[in-house]
Design a protein around this motif. Sequence first.
Motif, mmCIF file in Angstrom:
data_model
loop_
_atom_site.group_PDB
_atom_site.id
_atom_site.type_symbol
_atom_site.label_atom_id
_atom_site.label_comp_id
_atom_site.label_asym_id
_atom_site.label_seq_id
_atom_site.Cartn_x
_atom_site.Cartn_y
_atom_site.Cartn_z
ATOM 1 N N LEU A 34 -18.487 10.574 1.172
ATOM 2 C CA LEU A 34 -17.228 11.142 1.669
ATOM 3 C C LEU A 34 -16.282 10.067 2.195
ATOM 4 N N LEU A 35 -16.792 9.157 3.006
ATOM 5 C CA LEU A 35 -15.912 8.148 3.616
ATOM 6 C C LEU A 35 -15.304 7.199 2.579
ATOM 7 N N PRO A 36 -16.112 6.561 1.728
ATOM 8 C CA PRO A 36 -15.475 5.713 0.710
ATOM 9 C C PRO A 36 -14.647 6.530 -0.272
ATOM 10 N N GLY A 37 -15.049 7.791 -0.518
ATOM 11 C CA GLY A 37 -14.269 8.639 -1.407
ATOM 12 C C GLY A 37 -12.887 8.930 -0.854
ATOM 13 N N PHE A 38 -12.798 9.119 0.457
ATOM 14 C CA PHE A 38 -11.487 9.364 1.076
ATOM 15 C C PHE A 38 -10.593 8.144 0.926
ATOM 16 N N ALA A 39 -11.158 6.975 1.155
ATOM 17 C CA ALA A 39 -10.364 5.751 1.009
ATOM 18 C C ALA A 39 -9.919 5.553 -0.436
ATOM 19 N N ALA A 40 -10.782 5.879 -1.383
ATOM 20 C CA ALA A 40 -10.478 5.634 -2.790
ATOM 21 C C ALA A 40 -9.457 6.616 -3.351
ATOM 22 N N ARG A 41 -9.363 7.831 -2.785
ATOM 23 C CA ARG A 41 -8.420 8.812 -3.314
ATOM 24 C C ARG A 41 -7.074 8.767 -2.603
ATOM 25 N N GLN A 42 -6.988 8.059 -1.482
ATOM 26 C CA GLN A 42 -5.722 7.959 -0.756
ATOM 27 C C GLN A 42 -4.579 7.430 -1.628
ATOM 28 N N PRO A 43 -4.812 6.405 -2.452
ATOM 29 C CA PRO A 43 -3.708 5.883 -3.273
ATOM 30 C C PRO A 43 -3.118 6.900 -4.235
ATOM 31 N N PHE A 44 -3.897 7.907 -4.657
ATOM 32 C CA PHE A 44 -3.386 8.887 -5.611
ATOM 33 C C PHE A 44 -2.146 9.591 -5.069
ATOM 34 N N GLY A 189 5.015 0.109 -1.273
ATOM 35 C CA GLY A 189 4.188 1.277 -1.540
ATOM 36 C C GLY A 189 3.261 1.081 -2.717
ATOM 37 N N LEU A 190 3.782 0.566 -3.816
ATOM 38 C CA LEU A 190 2.974 0.417 -5.021
ATOM 39 C C LEU A 190 1.927 -0.684 -4.868
ATOM 40 N N LEU A 191 2.280 -1.776 -4.193
ATOM 41 C CA LEU A 191 1.301 -2.842 -3.973
ATOM 42 C C LEU A 191 0.171 -2.386 -3.049
ATOM 43 N N THR A 192 0.519 -1.601 -2.031
ATOM 44 C CA THR A 192 -0.513 -1.077 -1.134
ATOM 45 C C THR A 192 -1.410 -0.097 -1.872
ATOM 46 N N GLU A 193 -0.815 0.720 -2.733
ATOM 47 C CA GLU A 193 -1.597 1.661 -3.542
ATOM 48 C C GLU A 193 -2.621 0.922 -4.401
ATOM 49 N N ALA A 194 -2.204 -0.173 -5.024
ATOM 50 C CA ALA A 194 -3.110 -0.942 -5.874
ATOM 51 C C ALA A 194 -4.250 -1.562 -5.060
ATOM 52 N N THR A 195 -3.915 -2.045 -3.873
ATOM 53 C CA THR A 195 -4.942 -2.668 -3.023
ATOM 54 C C THR A 195 -5.966 -1.651 -2.540
ATOM 55 N N LEU A 196 -5.486 -0.484 -2.089
ATOM 56 C CA LEU A 196 -6.394 0.555 -1.617
ATOM 57 C C LEU A 196 -7.278 1.078 -2.744
ATOM 58 N N THR A 197 -6.719 1.168 -3.935
ATOM 59 C CA THR A 197 -7.516 1.603 -5.082
ATOM 60 C C THR A 197 -8.662 0.638 -5.353
ATOM 61 N N LEU A 198 -8.365 -0.649 -5.298
ATOM 62 C CA LEU A 198 -9.390 -1.660 -5.562
ATOM 63 C C LEU A 198 -10.504 -1.603 -4.525
ATOM 64 N N VAL A 199 -10.137 -1.631 -3.262
ATOM 65 C CA VAL A 199 -11.151 -1.680 -2.200
ATOM 66 C C VAL A 199 -11.923 -0.363 -2.117
ATOM 67 N N GLY A 200 -11.183 0.754 -2.036
ATOM 68 C CA GLY A 200 -11.849 2.043 -1.910
ATOM 69 C C GLY A 200 -12.675 2.399 -3.126
#
Length: 430
Positions: A34-44, A189-200
């Motif tokens: 759940l926790l890593p999943g929340f981080a990984a779906r935030q960029p969507f 916004g787009l650069l942060t989205e890409a970073t969160l996608t990678l890490v999460g």
Amino acid sequence: MASTVTSEPSTNSPASSRPGYGQLLRTRGAWTFLLPGFAARQPFAMLTLSIVLLVQHTTGSYGAAGAAAAVTGVSMALFAPYSGRLADRYGQRTVLIPGVLVHTLSGVGLTVLALAHAPLWALFAAAVPTGASVPQVGPMVRARWGAKLKGSPLMTTAAAFESVTDELTFVVGPLLATALCTAVHPAGGLLTEATLTLVGGLLFAAQRGTQPPVAPAGHARVEHAPALRVPGVRVLIVTFLGIGSVFGGMQVSLAAFTESIGEPGLNGVLYGVFAAGNMLSGVVCGAVAWKVAPQRRLLVGYAALALAASGLWAAHSVLLLAGLGLLVGMCIAPALITGYTLVEGLVPAGARTEAFTWLTGAVALGQAAAVTVAGQLEDRVGGGAGFLVPMAGTVLALVTLVALRSRLVAPARERTVARGVGHREPVAVD
């Protein structure tokens, strides 16, 4: 099969038929995904709006911005089901890791091209892999719940919990994207989205122990029959297209409205109010022990959504838009939750990730079409004309849902308690 009425005799399957979030969250191993999943779906929740704000800033056109975002959404909608099918067949980790890497690189490339004032065709070319590689973390989390709960009455609560999680990201995501694009840099916004996608995404992929088991090779033909062959899934796809038209139409139209009154920062606030209504109604929906069949709940909830969305175009003040946006959001969550719950009875366990990605992709496709049409309407007509898109999308989907509602009843093979031709038998998933 995962849809039998008998649940596992463990803490994962409470004796009481009444759903509860506390019981759900005590499911063994749930927090590990759940926790890593929340981080990984935030960029969507940030992707479409970040593209709209960046491209509108560099081109000065909401039509161009909506078109670039639409290409991303269409690419995601087309490729997501195949990603889900591969995840069902070979495992989520195998599909997720390369997808995360491709998405990150593509998002950065799209940002660079936009800032360099590249022609629109170049932005489209970069938007295709950006959308096609969006990690399908939400469907993957839902599939993990299905593997954990295996037909428990908590499946409805899990569907509600996932909807609430999705909407929490749609509260935080637009606010974060708007703040970064307006107060820091248009590309923030787009650069942060890409970073969160990678890490999460990489953190989620590392949770091997909770991913659904892959069917043995000898069962591949049965277990991995395409989910699109199920008639009920096709009806739900149309239903979710209409929901996507609400998301896309409101994103562009709210951005245009707040720009027209000289308060662009209010865009994230208004969209956050809309998403908050969705989240709050999702919490309530998941806490109720429903006696009404899910098919009927979907019909009633969707009719309310179409009615509420039809009033958006007439709103011309911040307060009225906030109130209507809250109401529309409150109507979306029950429809989403019920639709995902119906998948439990309609689709074999070995094809559920694919089915969930079809629904997620339908939302993205509806959103893509909506941002394109709404962007053109705002450019050429203005005055809130983009808000006509959510009305049209939900009304058309409602007509389809009413006409084909019988296809949402689970086939008898899915339930040992459903015999003969009694298609009015209630589906015991909630």
